[in-house]
Design an enzyme around this catalytic site. Structure first.
Site, short mmCIF file in Angstrom:
data_model
loop_
_atom_site.label_atom_id
_atom_site.label_comp_id
_atom_site.label_asym_id
_atom_site.label_seq_id
_atom_site.Cartn_x
_atom_site.Cartn_y
_atom_site.Cartn_z
N TYR A 120 48.24 68.18 37.32
CA TYR A 120 48.92 66.93 36.94
C TYR A 120 49.47 66.17 38.15
O TYR A 120 50.32 65.28 37.98
CB TYR A 120 50.02 67.21 35.91
CG TYR A 120 49.48 67.39 34.50
CD1 TYR A 120 48.75 66.37 33.88
CD2 TYR A 120 49.70 68.56 33.78
CE1 TYR A 120 48.25 66.51 32.59
CE2 TYR A 120 49.20 68.71 32.48
CZ TYR A 120 48.48 67.69 31.89
OH TYR A 120 47.98 67.83 30.61
N ASN B 229 50.54 66.69 22.37
CA ASN B 229 49.37 66.02 21.79
C ASN B 229 48.13 66.89 21.81
O ASN B 229 47.00 66.39 21.81
CB ASN B 229 49.14 64.69 22.49
CG ASN B 229 48.92 64.86 23.99
OD1 ASN B 229 48.91 65.98 24.49
ND2 ASN B 229 48.71 63.77 24.69
N GLU C 166 39.20 69.60 38.15
CA GLU C 166 39.91 70.40 37.15
C GLU C 166 39.13 71.65 36.77
O GLU C 166 39.72 72.72 36.54
CB GLU C 166 40.19 69.53 35.91
CG GLU C 166 41.19 68.40 36.22
CD GLU C 166 41.33 67.38 35.10
OE1 GLU C 166 40.68 67.54 34.04
OE2 GLU C 166 42.10 66.41 35.29
P1 IDP Z 1 45.85 61.72 28.55
O1 IDP Z 1 46.20 63.17 28.30
O2 IDP Z 1 45.46 61.01 27.30
O3 IDP Z 1 44.82 61.55 29.67
P2 IDP Z 1 47.88 60.87 30.47
O4 IDP Z 1 48.39 59.48 30.59
O5 IDP Z 1 46.96 61.36 31.55
O6 IDP Z 1 47.20 61.01 29.02
O7 IDP Z 1 49.14 61.82 30.38
C1 IDP Z 1 49.03 63.22 30.54
C2 IDP Z 1 49.87 63.89 29.49
O8 IDP Z 1 51.25 63.63 29.73
C3 IDP Z 1 49.64 63.40 28.06
O9 IDP Z 1 48.53 64.04 27.43
C4 IDP Z 1 50.95 63.75 27.40
O10 IDP Z 1 50.99 65.14 27.06
C5 IDP Z 1 51.95 63.48 28.50
N1 IDP Z 1 52.50 62.13 28.46
C6 IDP Z 1 51.90 60.99 28.91
N2 IDP Z 1 52.70 59.92 28.73
C7 IDP Z 1 53.84 60.39 28.17
C8 IDP Z 1 55.06 59.76 27.74
O11 IDP Z 1 55.25 58.55 27.86
N3 IDP Z 1 56.00 60.59 27.19
C9 IDP Z 1 55.82 61.93 27.05
N4 IDP Z 1 54.69 62.56 27.45
C10 IDP Z 1 53.71 61.81 27.99
#
Ligand code: IDP
Ligand code: MG
Length: 156
Positions: free
Chosen positions: A49, A112, A126
């Protein structure tokens, strides 16, 4: 052919939906070429990350991802990176469309259920973080000619 990294996050494992999520990839026609249960070491999560370092959700994300076991998968297919991202749905469970994994299984922003590489560069990096050379198994799928039209000599 592309190979992408999928992580079934701690919430997916704890909630007992690993099988149902894996089934979606199998049903779609993507091929699993690597799979294991593991608890992600802190250093690996930090490297994975790194693009999000400094964001408000970064510390919580690392704590979540290292809190409990995950299932990591390497998934192969023509356009597998984009196909997997479409199967996953939008980042936040509350916004993800019904029919997608995140849309069907969750409501949380952070929890998620699933990660999928978002580019060929990310997939390469990755996969190298989570699978040692030799842990990916390039097996021949006997139904390949029914998953793809192979009549031109390439999978379409
Ligand atoms: P993605 O998993 O759909 O690629 P990313 O923007 O890369 O989304 O973010 C990585 C992970 O960080 C997300 O899957 C989620 O678990 C967490 N995340 C992203 N944005 C937020 C936020 O605004 N609040 C809380 N968790 C977040
Ligand atoms: Mg991402």
């Amino acid at each position: 052919m592309e190979t992408t990294l999928i992580i079934l996050k701690p919430d997916a494992v704890q909630r007992g939906v690993v099988g149902r999520v894996v089934t979606r990839f199998e049903e779609k026609g993507l091929q699993i070429v690597g799979m294991k249960l593991m608890q992600i070491p802190r250093a690996t999560a930090e490297r994975h990350y790194a693009p999000h370092a400094g964001k408000p959700f970064y510390d919580g994300l690392l704590a979540f991802m290292t809190s409990s076991p995950v299932v990591v998968m390497a998934v192969r297919g023509v356009g597998a990176i984009a196909i997997a991202r479409n199967l996953m749905g939008a980042t936040f469970g509350s916004k993800a469309a019904p029919g997608t994994i995140r849309g069907d299984f969750g409501v949380s922003n952070a929890f998620n259920l699933i990660h999928g590489s978002d580019s060929t560069e990310a997939a390469h990096k990755e996969l190298g973080l989570f699978f040692a050379p030799g842990e990916l198994v390039p097996w021949t799928r006997m139904i390949e000619g029914w998953v793809y039209d192979l009549s031109s000599g390439t999978a379409e």
